[in-house]
Scaffold this active site. Structure first.
Site, PDB file in Angstrom:
ATOM      1  N   GLY B 261      35.263  39.394 -40.909  1.00  0.00           N
ATOM      2  CA  GLY B 261      35.576  39.788 -39.538  1.00  0.00           C
ATOM      3  C   GLY B 261      35.643  38.618 -38.573  1.00  0.00           C
ATOM      4  CB  VAL B 262      36.430  38.383 -35.027  1.00  0.00           C
ATOM      5  CG1 VAL B 262      37.896  38.578 -35.343  1.00  0.00           C
ATOM      6  CG2 VAL B 262      35.815  39.674 -34.521  1.00  0.00           C
ATOM      7  N   GLY B 263      34.291  36.129 -35.355  1.00  0.00           N
ATOM      8  CA  GLY B 263      33.057  35.589 -34.798  1.00  0.00           C
ATOM      9  C   GLY B 263      32.379  34.574 -35.704  1.00  0.00           C
ATOM     10  CD  GLU B 287      41.618  42.560 -37.715  1.00  0.00           C
ATOM     11  OE1 GLU B 287      41.454  43.729 -38.076  1.00  0.00           O
ATOM     12  OE2 GLU B 287      40.991  42.059 -36.770  1.00  0.00           O
ATOM     13  CG  ASN B 377      34.472  42.705 -28.406  1.00  0.00           C
ATOM     14  OD1 ASN B 377      34.315  42.402 -27.222  1.00  0.00           O
ATOM     15  ND2 ASN B 377      33.933  42.010 -29.383  1.00  0.00           N
ATOM     16  N   GLY B 381      39.673  46.072 -36.655  1.00  0.00           N
ATOM     17  CA  GLY B 381      40.053  46.454 -38.006  1.00  0.00           C
ATOM     18  C   GLY B 381      38.856  46.787 -38.870  1.00  0.00           C
TER      19      GLY B 381
HETATM   20  C1  LIG Z   1      29.988  43.426 -33.182  1.00  0.00           C
HETATM   21  C2  LIG Z   1      30.534  42.228 -32.446  1.00  0.00           C
HETATM   22  C3  LIG Z   1      30.572  42.512 -30.948  1.00  0.00           C
HETATM   23  C4  LIG Z   1      29.617  41.026 -32.719  1.00  0.00           C
HETATM   24  O1  LIG Z   1      30.198  39.887 -32.158  1.00  0.00           O
HETATM   25  P1  LIG Z   1      29.694  38.374 -32.485  1.00  0.00           P
HETATM   26  O2  LIG Z   1      30.481  37.477 -31.639  1.00  0.00           O
HETATM   27  O3  LIG Z   1      29.683  38.167 -33.948  1.00  0.00           O
HETATM   28  O4  LIG Z   1      28.176  38.476 -32.133  1.00  0.00           O
HETATM   29  P2  LIG Z   1      27.246  38.016 -30.958  1.00  0.00           P
HETATM   30  O5  LIG Z   1      25.917  37.927 -31.614  1.00  0.00           O
HETATM   31  O6  LIG Z   1      27.768  36.863 -30.210  1.00  0.00           O
HETATM   32  O7  LIG Z   1      27.244  39.329 -30.025  1.00  0.00           O
HETATM   33  C5  LIG Z   1      28.134  39.531 -28.997  1.00  0.00           C
HETATM   34  C6  LIG Z   1      27.357  40.065 -27.809  1.00  0.00           C
HETATM   35  O8  LIG Z   1      26.761  41.318 -28.143  1.00  0.00           O
HETATM   36  C7  LIG Z   1      25.372  41.267 -27.865  1.00  0.00           C
HETATM   37  N1  LIG Z   1      24.670  42.094 -28.819  1.00  0.00           N
HETATM   38  C8  LIG Z   1      24.642  41.951 -30.157  1.00  0.00           C
HETATM   39  N2  LIG Z   1      23.884  42.904 -30.696  1.00  0.00           N
HETATM   40  C9  LIG Z   1      23.426  43.668 -29.693  1.00  0.00           C
HETATM   41  C10 LIG Z   1      22.599  44.818 -29.623  1.00  0.00           C
HETATM   42  N3  LIG Z   1      22.116  45.366 -30.727  1.00  0.00           N
HETATM   43  N4  LIG Z   1      22.338  45.363 -28.419  1.00  0.00           N
HETATM   44  C11 LIG Z   1      22.836  44.815 -27.305  1.00  0.00           C
HETATM   45  N5  LIG Z   1      23.637  43.744 -27.313  1.00  0.00           N
HETATM   46  C12 LIG Z   1      23.919  43.163 -28.503  1.00  0.00           C
HETATM   47  C13 LIG Z   1      25.027  39.820 -28.024  1.00  0.00           C
HETATM   48  O9  LIG Z   1      23.818  39.527 -27.372  1.00  0.00           O
HETATM   49  C14 LIG Z   1      26.199  39.156 -27.386  1.00  0.00           C
HETATM   50  O10 LIG Z   1      26.065  39.284 -25.998  1.00  0.00           O
HETATM   51  P3  LIG Z   1      26.534  38.120 -25.008  1.00  0.00           P
HETATM   52  O11 LIG Z   1      28.030  38.107 -25.123  1.00  0.00           O
HETATM   53  O12 LIG Z   1      26.037  38.618 -23.700  1.00  0.00           O
HETATM   54  O13 LIG Z   1      25.863  36.899 -25.521  1.00  0.00           O
HETATM   55  C15 LIG Z   1      31.976  41.880 -32.942  1.00  0.00           C
HETATM   56  O14 LIG Z   1      31.913  41.492 -34.283  1.00  0.00           O
HETATM   57  C16 LIG Z   1      32.918  43.047 -32.827  1.00  0.00           C
HETATM   58  O15 LIG Z   1      33.513  43.279 -31.778  1.00  0.00           O
HETATM   59  N6  LIG Z   1      33.077  43.827 -33.900  1.00  0.00           N
HETATM   60  C17 LIG Z   1      33.896  45.026 -33.940  1.00  0.00           C
HETATM   61  C18 LIG Z   1      35.291  44.738 -34.420  1.00  0.00           C
HETATM   62  C19 LIG Z   1      35.318  44.088 -35.750  1.00  0.00           C
HETATM   63  O16 LIG Z   1      34.426  44.259 -36.566  1.00  0.00           O
HETATM   64  N7  LIG Z   1      36.373  43.331 -35.993  1.00  0.00           N
HETATM   65  C20 LIG Z   1      36.568  42.631 -37.230  1.00  0.00           C
HETATM   66  C21 LIG Z   1      37.468  43.431 -38.093  1.00  0.00           C
HETATM   67  S1  LIG Z   1      38.562  42.431 -39.019  1.00  0.00           S
END
Ligand SMILES: CC(C)(COP(=O)(O)OP(=O)(O)OC[C@H]1O[C@@H](n2cnc3c(N)ncnc32)[C@H](O)[C@@H]1OP(=O)(O)O)[C@@H](O)C(=O)NCCC(=O)NCCS
Ligand SMILES: CC(C)(COP(=O)(O)OP(=O)(O)OC[C@H]1O[C@@H](n2cnc3c(N)ncnc32)[C@H](O)[C@@H]1OP(=O)(O)O)[C@@H](O)C(=O)NCCC(=O)NCCS
Lengths: 497, 497
Positions: B261-263, B287, B377, B381
């Site tokens: 995934g992303v990140g 993706e 977000n 996918g």
């Molecule tokens: C889940 C998702 C948000 C994690 O993103 P990430 O960049 O890997 O993770 P981060 O640890 O930086 O988390 C992003 C934010 O969510 C917050 N967060 C993470 N877990 C949390 C929780 N359990 N409760 C509250 N906030 C939370 C983080 O603190 C961070 O906040 P900030 O932006 O204020 O710092 C991201 O992977 C996503 O949008 N996933 C859904 C879509 C997906 O899976 N796409 C890939 C398919 S190919």
């Protein structure tokens, strides 16, 4: 003469009785059986239950295609011989034991179990027990009223026990057996129309692994279908109206195949076609085919009906057995990994209709757990169809238990299908197409159109409070999200006194 | 010379500036743009924002491939010109407005949007705006760093605006454009290996519908990747160990393709291959392709990498642009309905790794809504891959916000992916393969292995209380299921003071 049903002569020496056949099933055995609401073995399960009643202490792990009614699941659960059971089941006693933790249960998408078995993820397939109408000249099996996971169980089973049923031999030609390859090097499943036959009409069998053959006169338990009641009829009507409208607007093709889940509502939807002139030459690409399919074939409305089992009432069965040759031209029974194949469902653009226990205002769906904790039956194929259908309908009467439970709730207590995969929500009161709505709009519409009048205000109040106090894309007041369920648990009614 | 990038001469007459090009975008316009974390148009969005700042009152509905960063989503959200936005986005300002209900948002599985657009479910495609590196002699488009939904938007768009970018022309040959047929009469998507090219290297374009062509020197915003930290590294390590073990046990083929995934965590998993000798000739069917993919190509570890976009840091981009010809042999960019196709993902047997916001003790996953209400977000996918992967991993650091939030909770506040589709849960503390566990066993293991030590006792207490007070297949105390979230909302910390 039953013996003539074993046309592969070397196997005639394997004929025996249930007592000796079942001896290879011992404590710790992984038992893989045919059966998918129909077509399950009967003698071996009875013998296992007998042994338990006679005081023998043993536990087995039972894997089927799907539910096998009280004839198997019921008596084995009652006998206390099950350590594990997978996947879907619907027996009352088994359900109680699963919910007490006395039987281990894991709820798999039906489409994926055969592949897991082939990969070895469920352990060795010690013994396979399958019901068949005959063994062919080449030593292959003709199954009975279902296919389910049987082809894989027969391929993987170290020892195989066959129960030869006395059902009409004309069932031969009904089945289409195709075991897909496993990743990474595999080809598409070459089904392009619901009727396509892509495999063989028998299950290939290695005669060397046949442990025993039994003759059986036992019948599947007949499900009892009710005439569609007003609620089911209203649900069915709205779905047909909706699809008709989408076809007229040119947003849906008029020739998409239909899937309809199990139970009375599902049966009613297909029954709805009986009195409808718009839909002709219907194709069905479903999982369990019920009475209504025969009715539709009889009036010439069905071009093709594909499923993994044929689960008929007593009356419909007799009709079917009298004219199998005629129904066989329209009906094809497939392994469940094919009937429920995400690839095929998506390719064909199936209109998928499945029943929920409860749905929330944002369209999240609970298909499996009453009050979030107690398993009803399992997810079955609902995820396979819902997630991949061209349009996915979730249907439910707006209330259960004589109105004391609302099936529309602020937040479902368990989620099997997320809003992202659910397109249209339908109760007897109304239909909401969520595909172009925000979650907040969905909530407004579901409360207004789908909820029962008794519950509308209470749901609306919750939604307004969530909007004001919490906001967000899907407003919720977490500490009150289950207030209706809590009230029911306390007073036996979700409505205030 | 930029004009040479319009090799189809009749279209040279369409060159204009953003002000006049954007005139066809008015109040109520449905605007369909290229872009999938990269490759979005820049000039038209800027012009629309300018018009809004200059006082013009209008609202449009914006559809992209996925997120388009602040360059598009951010400035348009800020300018207040968006009525609707679909699908996935990740911009801070847009997120705030969606959560306030000021921008309408519906969270679609990325694989399904193009098909919805072709069916007409999203209304007429009034205007399509796409970024391209050139228009070929035959009048076809070569996209830039992503494909997303662009082929369908170009096919359906009544008017088309093209922003010709000054990115290297060598991007030509990177893309594989294939629009699948729509149901019911459609054929399989003929991809059998991650590298397979099944379409054309350009997007077919009807020159008569081209409204305007602009030249652009604007660049995609570079994402900033961090070096994998200890947490991401631990997660990555455990996944690789697990897969290695399954391969050795012969339960997984050594040649399954990977999706990540992303990140940062996702990037770290692929980075994990850098120092690993077991995995060679890796295939990626994903993706969004990130920096780590280039690193792996450079050391000769990647046989093929397929995705819908290439999202590179500043540094990696420069490397890529210097040697596109070399990377192009390994990398293919596809429409998102192909990169995320359930049919293909399942056929290939993808090992799918996606990040969650929170996971509960039974393996239900929240990917989208913080505290159950506020959209982060979108599902992106993740459902396409999770639901169809050969093994689906859900990963998350065990805590967020410096430990004040546990990502392992009694019950997730929103469910995007149900336990039936989640195979393996991983945090930096441990990994649980849920595939052969009952929900109760899963709870025990997830609490013991995945949860952060600070939260283990509190989760265990909840689980024990649920077992005793309620029981059932998935014990829950509904009124306390969100006690940790409530504590956080009250005190800013899920831990008691
Ligand atoms: C889940 C998702 C948000 C994690 O993103 P990430 O960049 O890997 O993770 P981060 O640890 O930086 O988390 C992003 C934010 O969510 C917050 N967060 C993470 N877990 C949390 C929780 N359990 N409760 C509250 N906030 C939370 C983080 O603190 C961070 O906040 P900030 O932006 O204020 O710092 C991201 O992977 C996503 O949008 N996933 C859904 C879509 C997906 O899976 N796409 C890939 C398919 S190919
Ligand atoms: C959801 C499902 C249980 C509904 O079954 P059904 O036979 O159509 O519906 P019923 O109205 O008879 O409901 C079954 C029971 O659940 C109860 N029930 C229904 N909704 C309820 C709710 N919201 N809360 C509590 N109990 C509820 C009913 O009262 C009934 O109980 P009873 O057996 O004590 O009378 C059934 O469709 C199912 O198991 N679905 C999941 C699998 C699936 O969809 N398979 C098809 C895929 S091809």
């Amino acid at each position: 003469m039953p013996i003539e049903r074993i046309r592969y002569l070397p196997l005639r020496g394997k004929i025996t009785d249930a007592v000796s056949a079942a001896q290879c099933i011992q404590d710790g055995t992984n038992l893989f059986i045919s059966g998918f609401t129909a077509g399950y073995p009967k003698l071996i399960p009875q013998e296992l239950a007998r042994r338990a009643r006679a005081g023998e202490r043993f536990k087995i792990n039972l894997f089927a295609g799907a539910s096998t009614e009280d004839t198997v699941d019921g008596i084995l659960a009652e006998a206390g011989v099950l350590a594990w059971r997978r996947p879907y089941m619907s027996d009352r006693i088994m359900r109680e034991k699963i919910n007490r933790g006395d039987i281990y249960f894991k709820d798999d998408h039906l489409s994926s179990l055969s592949e897991q078995v082939r990969a070895g993820n469920l352990g060795t397939a010690d013994v396979a027990v399958v019901e068949a109408v005959c063994i062919t000249e080449k030593g292959h099996l003709i199954p009975t009223m279902s296919v389910g996971n049987t082809p894989t169980y027969v391929r993987e089973g170290r020892r195989i026990i066959i129960e030869i049923s006395d059902l009409p031999i004309e069932l031969q030609g009904l089945h289409d057996i195709f075991i897909p390859e496993d990743p990474p090097y595999r080809m598409p499943i070459p089904i392009y129309r619901a009727a396509d036959r892509i495999g063989k009409p028998f299950i290939e069998l290695d005669p060397n692994r046949v442990e025993a053959i039994l003759f059986s006169r036992e019948q599947d338990r007949y499900p009892i279908f009710h005439e569609p009641d007003e609620v089911s009829r209203r649900i069915a009507e709205q779905i047909l109206d909706f699809v008709r409208h989408e076809i007229r607007k040119d947003r849906l093709s008029p020739t998409l195949p239909w899937q309809s889940g199990v139970g009375d509502v599902a049966n009613a939807v297909l029954a709805g076609f009986l009195e409808d002139d718009f839909f002709q030459e219907i194709e069905i690409y479903s999982e369990v085919l019920q009475d209504s399919v025969l009715d539709l074939i009889d009036i010439g409305k069905v071009r093709a009906a594909s499923g993994s089992s044929l689960t008929l009432s007593d009356k419909a069965r007799r009709r079917f057995f009298n004219e199998i040759y005629r129904y066989r031209e329209k009906i094809v029974l497939r392994p469940v990994e094919i009937s429920n194949s995400p690839e095929v469902i998506r390719r064909l653009g199936v209109l998928a209709i499945n029943t929920a226990i409860e749905v929330d205002i944002y369209g999240q769906v609970n298909s499996t757990h009453v009050m979030g904790t107690h398993l009803m039956n399992g997810i079955g194929g609902s995820g396979d169809f819902l997630r991949n259908g061209a349009v996915s309908f979730i249907v439910t009467p707006s209330t259960a238990k004589e109105g004391r439970i609302s099936a529309i709730v602020p937040m479902v207590t368990h989620v099997d299908h997320s809003e992202h995969s659910v397109d249209v929500v339908v109760t007897e009161n109304g239909l909401v197409d969520t595909r172009s709505l925000t979650p907040r709009q969905t909530a407004e519409q579901i409360i207004r159109r789908c909820a029962h009048p008794d519950y509308r205000d209470m749901l609306w109040d919750y939604f307004q409070r969530a909007l004001k106090e919490r906001g967000g894309h899907e407003p919720h007041v977490l500490e009150d999200a289950f207030f209706m369920h809590r009230r029911f648990m306390e007073t036996g009614d979700m409505r205030p006194r």
